[in-house]
Design an enzyme around this catalytic site. Structure first.
Site, PDB file in Angstrom:
ATOM      1  N   LYS A 107      33.855  39.492  31.438  1.00 25.61           N
ATOM      2  CA  LYS A 107      34.691  38.321  31.680  1.00 25.61           C
ATOM      3  C   LYS A 107      36.106  38.801  31.922  1.00 25.61           C
ATOM      4  O   LYS A 107      36.674  39.510  31.102  1.00 25.61           O
ATOM      5  CB  LYS A 107      34.646  37.391  30.463  1.00 25.61           C
ATOM      6  CG  LYS A 107      34.700  35.917  30.772  1.00 25.61           C
ATOM      7  CD  LYS A 107      33.741  35.596  31.822  1.00 25.61           C
ATOM      8  CE  LYS A 107      33.065  34.272  31.741  1.00 25.61           C
ATOM      9  NZ  LYS A 107      32.487  33.959  33.048  1.00 25.61           N
ATOM     10  N   GLU A 163      26.231  43.963  34.833  1.00 24.33           N
ATOM     11  CA  GLU A 163      26.276  43.383  33.489  1.00 24.33           C
ATOM     12  C   GLU A 163      24.924  43.416  32.783  1.00 24.33           C
ATOM     13  O   GLU A 163      23.912  42.941  33.310  1.00 24.33           O
ATOM     14  CB  GLU A 163      26.776  41.939  33.548  1.00 24.33           C
ATOM     15  CG  GLU A 163      26.915  41.294  32.172  1.00 24.33           C
ATOM     16  CD  GLU A 163      27.703  40.002  32.179  1.00 24.33           C
ATOM     17  OE1 GLU A 163      27.728  39.321  31.142  1.00 24.33           O
ATOM     18  OE2 GLU A 163      28.304  39.668  33.230  1.00 24.33           O
TER      19      GLU A 163
END
Length: 399
Positions: free
Chosen positions: A226, A210
């Site tokens: 997410k 990420e």
């Protein structure tokens, strides 16, 4: 107070280990020039300290809105490794940080300035005995984790928060040199920010997919992740069809849009690739890209204040979620859920330290968690955290 300008001989086993996001031309060809290490107990503003330290060593990051005027020519200072803990990020956000840290020897800020020269052989500093890793001991039980999920759902029902990310910790005693084990993390599939950063008696290994914040020639990018499912055809279809996961994801994308808007030119914030499914190890994860043009005069310190800690590991609203995190999690987040990467004039590339492990003198530490919304099922959230940490623990054990 903080330590700075310490030579490689005083630092320990760091020199030949590649840090996440280091340019390809610098890998294996770096010599440490100077180092800043800071703990929360030292006081002060870590964002300002970092920007000032870098400028004092030839790396001015006072205006990230403009392209770098000169490119690295293979000599002199080439850039710096940069690490900021989750606790330091919460401190920048004005949130409480009272949970005890499980690995207190780890600094909360480390900046290591490198010159572009052949790196020396990795110096001794860790035990030479055979690698052995004990069983993992969790900082909370499955029941306590589930109860914390229930507490977040109650807070959402009261209107205190929309979403809160809960993170669990585990530690395992080890013997031998932890650097080979931590270095293996960088080879895991999808580890965009794979690498290791070390200091005296501590080391951090990262396998993060990420992007917390990337800045190149005045363009800001963050890529929040997410939503998680097993990396099977059925898991992909389930993730794409899940209203709960999509709602959780969009809340964080909106939070990241707001974070970037604080430091962007008006009207430049856009969202690309909303809810794109990508693979990390044996998991599918949903990722989006939020992009903006940096405001004139944006420096590193203001960039860090706006983006740390990352929204995908806090929740929304960010400060309210951080307050709840501090009350519910039994120990601090240590090296996880912070920032780790590379900085240089005209370029910042920091990964969010999910899928990250750390070593102190006696223990390895791991962290994992997930975002909690009104629709969260406590048992499913506990299982998701276990699925995220399983490849990390297996890799550290050498399996």
């Amino acid at each position: 107070m903080y330590a700075a300008d310490r030579g490689p001989a005083a630092i320990g086993p760091a020199a030949s280990i590649d840090v996440p996001a280091a340019p390809a031309a610098c890998r294996g060809a770096r010599t440490e020039r100077a180092r800043l290490q800071w703990h929360l107990r030292d006081g002060g503003d870590p964002a300002a300290l970092a920007e000032e330290f870098l400028a004092a060593h030839g790396l001015a990051l006072h205006d990230l809105s403009r392209p770098a005027t000169a490119r690295h020519d293979g000599t002199g200072v080439c850039g710096a490794a940069f690490y900021l803990s989750a606790a330091a990020g919460a401190h920048l956000a004005g949130a409480p940080t009272t949970a005890p840290e499980p690995a207190p020897t780890l600094p909360d800020l480390t900046v290591v300035v490198y010159g572009h020269h052949p790196a020396p052989a990795n110096p001794a500093g860790w035990p030479a005995s055979a690698w052995w890793l004990d069983e993992w001991t969790e900082s909370w039980t499955r029941r306590q984790h589930a109860d914390a999920v229930t507490s977040v759902r109650a807070a959402i029902g009261r209107g205190d928060v929309y979403q809160t990310n809960l993170v669990g910790h585990a530690a395992a005693r080890y013997t031998g040199d932890p650097l080979p084990a931590l270095s293996r993390l960088g080879a895991l599939p999808g580890a965009r920010y794979g690498g290791v950063l070390t200091g005296d008696g501590w080391a951090i290994g990262c396998a993060s997919p990420e992007t917390l914040i990337e800045v190149t020639d005045g363009q800001l990018i963050t890529r929040p992740i997410k939503g998680t499912r097993p990396a099977t055809a059925a898991g992909r279809a389930e993730l794409l069809a899940s209203a709960k996961e999509r709602a959780e994801h969009v809340m964080i994308v909106d939070l990241e849009r707001n974070d970037l808007a604080r430091i962007a030119r008006t009207g430049t914030v856009t969202v690309d690739d909303l809810f794109t499914v990508r693979r990390w190890c044996d998991l599918w994860q949903a990722e989006s890209t939020v992009r903006a043009a940096a405001a004139d005069g944006l420096g590193l310190a203001d960039l860090l204040r706006a983006t740390c800690p990352g929204g995908s590991v806090t929740g929304a609203p960010k400060r309210a979620a951080l307050t709840q995190i501090n009350a519910l999690e039994p120990v601090g987040r240590g090296a996880s859920m912070g920032a780790l990467g590379w900085v240089a004039p005209g370029r910042v590339d920091l990964g969010l330290t999910i899928r990250t492990a750390a070593a102190d003198g006696q223990y390895l530490h791991t962290w994992a968690g997930g975002g909690i919304t009104w629709d969260s099922d406590p048992a499913a959230e506990v299982a998701e955290a276990a699925a995220k940490t399983a490849p990390i623990r297996a890799t550290l054990a050498g399996r």
